[in-house]
Structure formats: structure tokens, C-alpha cells
Write a protein that holds these residues in place. Structure first.
Motif, PDB file in Angstrom:
ATOM      1  N   ALA A 282       0.960  -1.104   0.011  1.00 37.23           N
ATOM      2  CA  ALA A 282      -0.180   0.150   0.064  1.00 37.23           C
ATOM      3  C   ALA A 282       0.728   1.327   0.049  1.00 37.23           C
ATOM      4  O   ALA A 282       0.314   2.379  -0.390  1.00 37.23           O
ATOM      5  N   ILE A 283       1.995   1.166   0.419  1.00 35.14           N
ATOM      6  CA  ILE A 283       2.739   2.357   0.709  1.00 35.14           C
ATOM      7  C   ILE A 283       3.604   2.546  -0.566  1.00 35.14           C
ATOM      8  O   ILE A 283       4.010   1.552  -1.401  1.00 35.14           O
ATOM      9  N   ASN A 284       4.166   3.736  -0.925  1.00 33.77           N
ATOM     10  CA  ASN A 284       5.043   4.249  -2.072  1.00 33.77           C
ATOM     11  C   ASN A 284       6.331   4.692  -1.280  1.00 33.77           C
ATOM     12  O   ASN A 284       6.274   5.937  -1.004  1.00 33.77           O
ATOM     13  N   ARG A 285       7.320   3.953  -1.411  1.00 37.70           N
ATOM     14  CA  ARG A 285       8.582   4.263  -0.775  1.00 37.70           C
ATOM     15  C   ARG A 285       9.359   5.512  -1.743  1.00 37.70           C
ATOM     16  O   ARG A 285       9.815   6.239  -1.089  1.00 37.70           O
ATOM     17  N   GLY A 295      14.669  13.617  -3.213  1.00 40.24           N
ATOM     18  CA  GLY A 295      15.353  12.579  -4.019  1.00 40.24           C
ATOM     19  C   GLY A 295      16.861  12.303  -3.657  1.00 40.24           C
ATOM     20  O   GLY A 295      17.330  11.306  -3.946  1.00 40.24           O
ATOM     21  N   TYR A 296      17.440  12.716  -2.381  1.00 40.80           N
ATOM     22  CA  TYR A 296      18.520  12.507  -1.861  1.00 40.80           C
ATOM     23  C   TYR A 296      18.623  11.493  -0.796  1.00 40.80           C
ATOM     24  O   TYR A 296      18.583  11.677   0.031  1.00 40.80           O
ATOM     25  N   GLY A 297      18.027  10.283  -1.368  1.00 43.56           N
ATOM     26  CA  GLY A 297      18.109   8.932  -0.498  1.00 43.56           C
ATOM     27  C   GLY A 297      17.729   7.784  -1.543  1.00 43.56           C
ATOM     28  O   GLY A 297      17.599   8.168  -2.739  1.00 43.56           O
ATOM     29  N   GLU A 298      17.485   6.540  -1.034  1.00 41.00           N
ATOM     30  CA  GLU A 298      17.078   5.486  -1.751  1.00 41.00           C
ATOM     31  C   GLU A 298      16.105   4.822  -1.256  1.00 41.00           C
ATOM     32  O   GLU A 298      16.155   4.896   0.411  1.00 41.00           O
ATOM     33  N   VAL A 299      15.221   3.858  -1.543  1.00 42.93           N
ATOM     34  CA  VAL A 299      14.441   2.882  -0.894  1.00 42.93           C
ATOM     35  C   VAL A 299      15.027   1.910  -0.509  1.00 42.93           C
ATOM     36  O   VAL A 299      16.115   1.542  -0.762  1.00 42.93           O
ATOM     37  N   CYS A 300      14.761   1.594   0.774  1.00 46.30           N
ATOM     38  CA  CYS A 300      15.471   0.526   1.768  1.00 46.30           C
ATOM     39  C   CYS A 300      14.621  -0.854   1.413  1.00 46.30           C
ATOM     40  O   CYS A 300      13.543  -0.993   1.561  1.00 46.30           O
TER      41      CYS A 300
END
Length: 500
Positions: A282-285, A295-300
Motif C-alpha cells: 500500500a505504501i510508495n517508498r 530525491g537525496y536518498g534511496e528505497v530500503c
């Protein structure tokens, strides 16, 4: 002649180079085995060295050690480099290694690293430059254990109380820099060690400016009163101009930590994996990363960091699928007439977490899930919610070491009160793999084991793994020879030069 001499002194003074850094809190003890807070640890890292260290790729390499040999899986022989000197010019010997070990395990010395040595059976000097270390069993962190800075036997051998020793404010180490003076809540100046065993640093001084307020630190950076400083995504996107970008190079890399939503797996709602799977779908990481960090990050995707030996690249990002999420919720007994409802608790003082909770709340509404948010003061949160496990779900984060240890977070023995397995995750296969991994000294074998741990945990969903923020650093372009790497930029600092 006097005029020439004074001119030379003045020229040398003017020509000396200084690296300007900042610290937001004052160190407590500049002693490598007592440096529990981040400020103490950062300064102590310039002053002391361990037997081993990480290279720029995150692999273990020698530092004060010249070589090492596992004679058996439990017997390690370490040879020391003959040219390592303390700042008072005394030579480092095997006595220093043995002494450091005994101080670490001394019950009168309170430190946070004692547990790292729990598998050590004995440490003894074979000769002036050779040490024998015996382990109780094969131990996967046998080398990492000895990355702690060594203490000088010749200075501290008669010290009655290391905890209150003047050494902690006036340390003598082996590092690339020496401490000029230390006063609480004031700037700290370090000077280059002419006798450093890996070669004298090219920058003469490091000046740590004591700046408790992050806004002031950012202002100093913009005024070029600092050479290196951390930036937030908001600052990068909205608060710096082209002039700043002309003066500073901006580097970003994944930080060594992740944020997660943790389920209380003792709660009947979350024992059903279909519920956890539905919430994950249900969530959009990526939306979280884009909104929170520009955008300064990434999906875990799981419990260990990307690019590490423990990361399993087979596990892909879970994409939002609202229809599938609704189907799974219905199979678990939840629909419009009987919606899934639960509470998420997190802490004040961390706007990113509070904003994360609000975005998750909005995303989950799309599949009919009602998530209530409670925000608490940090100590109250820890004492009344986290420690006694009185929650349905929590929003928290973990910082991770380069050598991950799955035991504290994922072994069922760590699920007891006081342990860090806060969500009560219990899986016999995971326990078996963790125990198998802790007994190997072969990193390739450990990699296979940890990738399997990663896969099982990612599929079991004890957490909703959310995101890994980037660490963003601004670096003065006048500094030359910087080599960005997996572990950051400081690995080759002694080769840096400042071009005026």
C-alpha cells in the motif's frame, strides 16, 4: 641574521595550511576506549590508531599491524609495524596491545565496546612486535574487534583510575594529528604529526570550531569559514546559490542507516503476514524519498546496506500495488465495513519522522487503512513505549556498522526486554544462520549466510523497510586529492592539500 630568521618564521606561519571543520557538541573523553559520544569519537579517531582499519572500499586492512595469520580458526597471530611511534616518540610494542585489551575488559573501566571482546580467551605478547590472540570459538568479527585505538602502556601503566585520568583530556596517541589543547565547549586545534608512520599529513592543522547551532554552522559554511560541512536536502535544493556551488563540491552517498516502521509481532493484527504484505504494497517508498529528501536518498529493501557484502541484490524494491493490497486485506478479514486500524508512535525532535508518519497515513488511507499517529518526547517514548514494547507499530531508525551483526536486531534471544529485537521477531532458521555466521572467519562464507538472512527477513516483513537517506557533504574546492569512496572521504586525508 635575526631579520632573516624572523622572516622565515613569519613565512612558515603564513604558509601553514588549516582545515576548518565544525563540531556541534563538546567531547567528553579523548580516549579511544572511552569515546562513547560522537564528538569524542571523531576527535579520538585523528589521535589514535588500531591494529586494523577499513580501506576505501570497506574491506579490512592493516593499520598498526603489519600482517596477521590465523594459525587455527581460533588462534590469531598479529605482527606490528616497527616504525609506529607514540606522539612522545616512544615506540609502539606488543605491550600496548595487551595493556589496551586488559583496560577494555577491566570491570572498573566503563565503556561501550566491552561486548566486542566477549569471544576473546586471551591476549599475550610473543615478542616486542608479535601478539597472540586466542578466541573461545571462531569469531566473524575477530579482526574488526581490533580496530579500536591502542593505549600507551608506558604512560598509563600506573594509572589507578582511567575513568578520571588527566590522559582523557591530554591524550598521547599514534595518529596523524596531535592535540594542541582541549578545553570543554571551545574550539579544538590538532597539529600534524611529523612522525606519523604512514607519512606526515600535507595539511598542517585541523581546527574544529565549536558551533552548537546547525543554522550557525550552515552560515559559517556559506561564508567559507568552514572547509567541509554537512548539508540537508532542503539546503541543497533551496538555500544555496551558484556562488556556493562555485566554491564547494557537493557529494552525496547513502548513509549507514535506515528508517523503518516496526510491527509488534505479538499483536494479533500483525501476526498475519497477509496484513504486513498488504501494508507493504500500500505504501510508495519512492514517494517518501522524493518528498522528504528531494530525491537525496534511496528505497530500503532489507536489513543491510546496499554495496555491502551482506546485501542481497536479488531482493527488489516493493512497488506500490493498491489493488493487491486491498485483496490481501480482504483475505485477512478487513474491508470497508471492518477497516484495519492501528496506531503508529514516533518521537518529537525529528521532523523527518513526523512527516514520514503523515505521508504513510495518507498513503494507507487509499486502501482503507486507518493509521493514527502519536508523537512523544524521546525519553518518554523510549521508557514507556519502546523498552516495555507497549505499541502496535513504531517509526524508528537504525545506524549500522560496516560489519553488520544480525544478532542484536534479529536473533530471537534479543527479543527479551532490554534487547534490540523490539518487534519480537522469532525465526528458527534466522537464529541458525546468525549462529553459523558468527562462527566463521571466512568473509565469502559470511556473505552467503548474510544474504540468505537478508532474503528471509525481507520476505517475512517484521519491519516495513522504508528509506536510506543520503549523507550530503559540501567540500571546499581548494582542497585537492580528495577521493570519494564507499566509506566517505576521510580515508586518505593525509594526502589532501589546500591550494590557496
Amino acid at each position: 641574521m635575526r631579520i632573516i630568521f624572523l622572516t622565515l618564521i613569519l613565512f612558515n606561519f603564513l604558509a601553514s595550511s588549516t582545515l576548518n571543520l565544525s563540531m556541534s557538541s563538546s567531547p567528553s573523553r579523548l580516549n579511544p576506549i572511552l569515546a562513547n559520544d560522537s564528538a569524542s569519537s571523531e576527535i579520538a579517531d585523528w589521535l589514535f590508531n588500531g591494529l586494523f582499519k577499513y580501506d576505501k572500499d570497506g574491506n579490512i586492512t592493516t593499520e598498526i599491524a603489519s600482517s596477521y595469520t590465523f594459525v587455527t580458526p581460533t588462534k590469531l597471530i598479529v605482527k606490528l609495524k616497527p616504525n609506529v611511534l607514540w606522539h612522545d616518540k616512544e615506540r609502539v610494542t606488543s605491550k600496548d596491545v595487551v595493556f589496551t585489551y586488559h583496560k577494555i575488559i577491566d570491570p572498573k573501566v566503563f565503556n561501550s565496546i566491552k561486548s566486542n571482546f566477549k569471544e576473546v580467551e586471551s591476549v599475550k605478547a610473543l615478542d616486542e612486535l608479535s601478539v597472540e590472540i586466542i578466541y573461545k570459538k571462531p569469531y566473524f568479527k575477530a579482526l574488526e574487534t581490533w580496530m579500536v585505538g591502542l593505549l600507551p602502556y608506558h604512560i598509563l601503566k600506573d594509572e589507578k583510575d582511567l575513568m578520571t585520568s588527566s590522559f582523557n583530556k591530554n591524550p598521547i596517541g599514534t595518529g596523524s594529528y596531535k592535540l594542541k589543547e582541549f578545553k570543554t565547549a571551545q574550539d579544538i586545534e590538532l597539529v600534524a604529526n611529523d612522525d606519523f608512520f604512514e607519512g606526515r599529513p600535507k595539511i598542517d592543522k585541523i581546527l574544529y570550531k565549536f558551533i552548537p547551532d546547525p543554522n550557525t554552522s550552515f552560515l559559517y559554511l556559506k561564508q567559507k569559514k568552514l572547509d567541509i560541512g554537512g548539508l540537508t536536502p532542503m539546503q541543497v535544493k533551496r538555500q544555496i546559490d551558484d556562488g556556493f556551488k562555485d566554491s564547494f563540491e557537493i557529494l552525496s552517498r547513502p548513509s549507514f542507516g535506515f528508517t523503518y516502521l516496526g510491527f509488534n509481532l505479538e499483536n494479533p493484527k500483525f501476526k498475519d503476514i497477509k496484513v504486513r504484505q498488504a501494508l507493504s504494497l500500500a505504501i510508495n517508498r519512492q514517494e517518501l524519498v522524493d518528498i522528504l529528501f528531494f530525491g537525496y536518498g534511496e528505497v530500503c529493501n532489507g536489513p543491510f546496506m546496499p554495496d555491502s557484502f551482506a546485501y542481497n541484490e536479488e531482493i527488489k524494491e516493493t512497488k506500490q500495488n493498491l489493488q493487491k493490497a486491498k485483496e490481501l486485506l480482504k483475505e485477512a478479514g478487513y474491508d470497508e465495513k471492518n477497516p484495519l486500524s492501528f496506531e503508529l508512535i514516533t518521537n518529537t525532535g525529528n521532523d523527518i519522522r513526523v512527516n514520514t508518519a503523515q505521508i504513510l497515513q495518507y498513503q494507507l488511507e487509499k486502501v482503507g487503512v486507518i493509521m493514527k499517529i502519536r508523537v512523544m518526547e524521546w525519553q518518554a517514548f523510549l521508557n514507556t513505549v519502546v523498552t516495555p514494547r507497549k505499541f502496535e507499530t513504531v517509526l524508528l531508525g537504525w545506524s549500522l556498522a560496516l560489519m553488520p551483526d544480525a544478532y542484536p536486531l534479529w536473533h530471537s534471544n534479543s527479543a527479551k526486554l532490554g534487547g534490540f529485537n523490539l518487534v519480537n521477531y522469532k525465526n528458527e532458521k534466522i537464529d541458525e544462520l546468525i549462529e553459523k555466521g558468527s562462527g566463521t572467519i571466512n568473509k565469502d562464507e559470511l556473505s552467503v549466510i548474510y544474504k540468505e538472512i537478508f532474503k528471509i527477513i525481507a520476505n517475512d516483513l517484521p519491519y516495513l523497510f522504508l528509506y536510506i537517506p543520503d549523507s550530503i557533504t559540501a567540500i571546499n574546492k581548494d582542497i585537492k586529492n580528495i577521493e570519494p569512496s564507499f566509506i566517505g572521504i576521510m580515508h586518505n586525508q593525509k594526502d589532501w592539500e589546500i591550494k590557496e
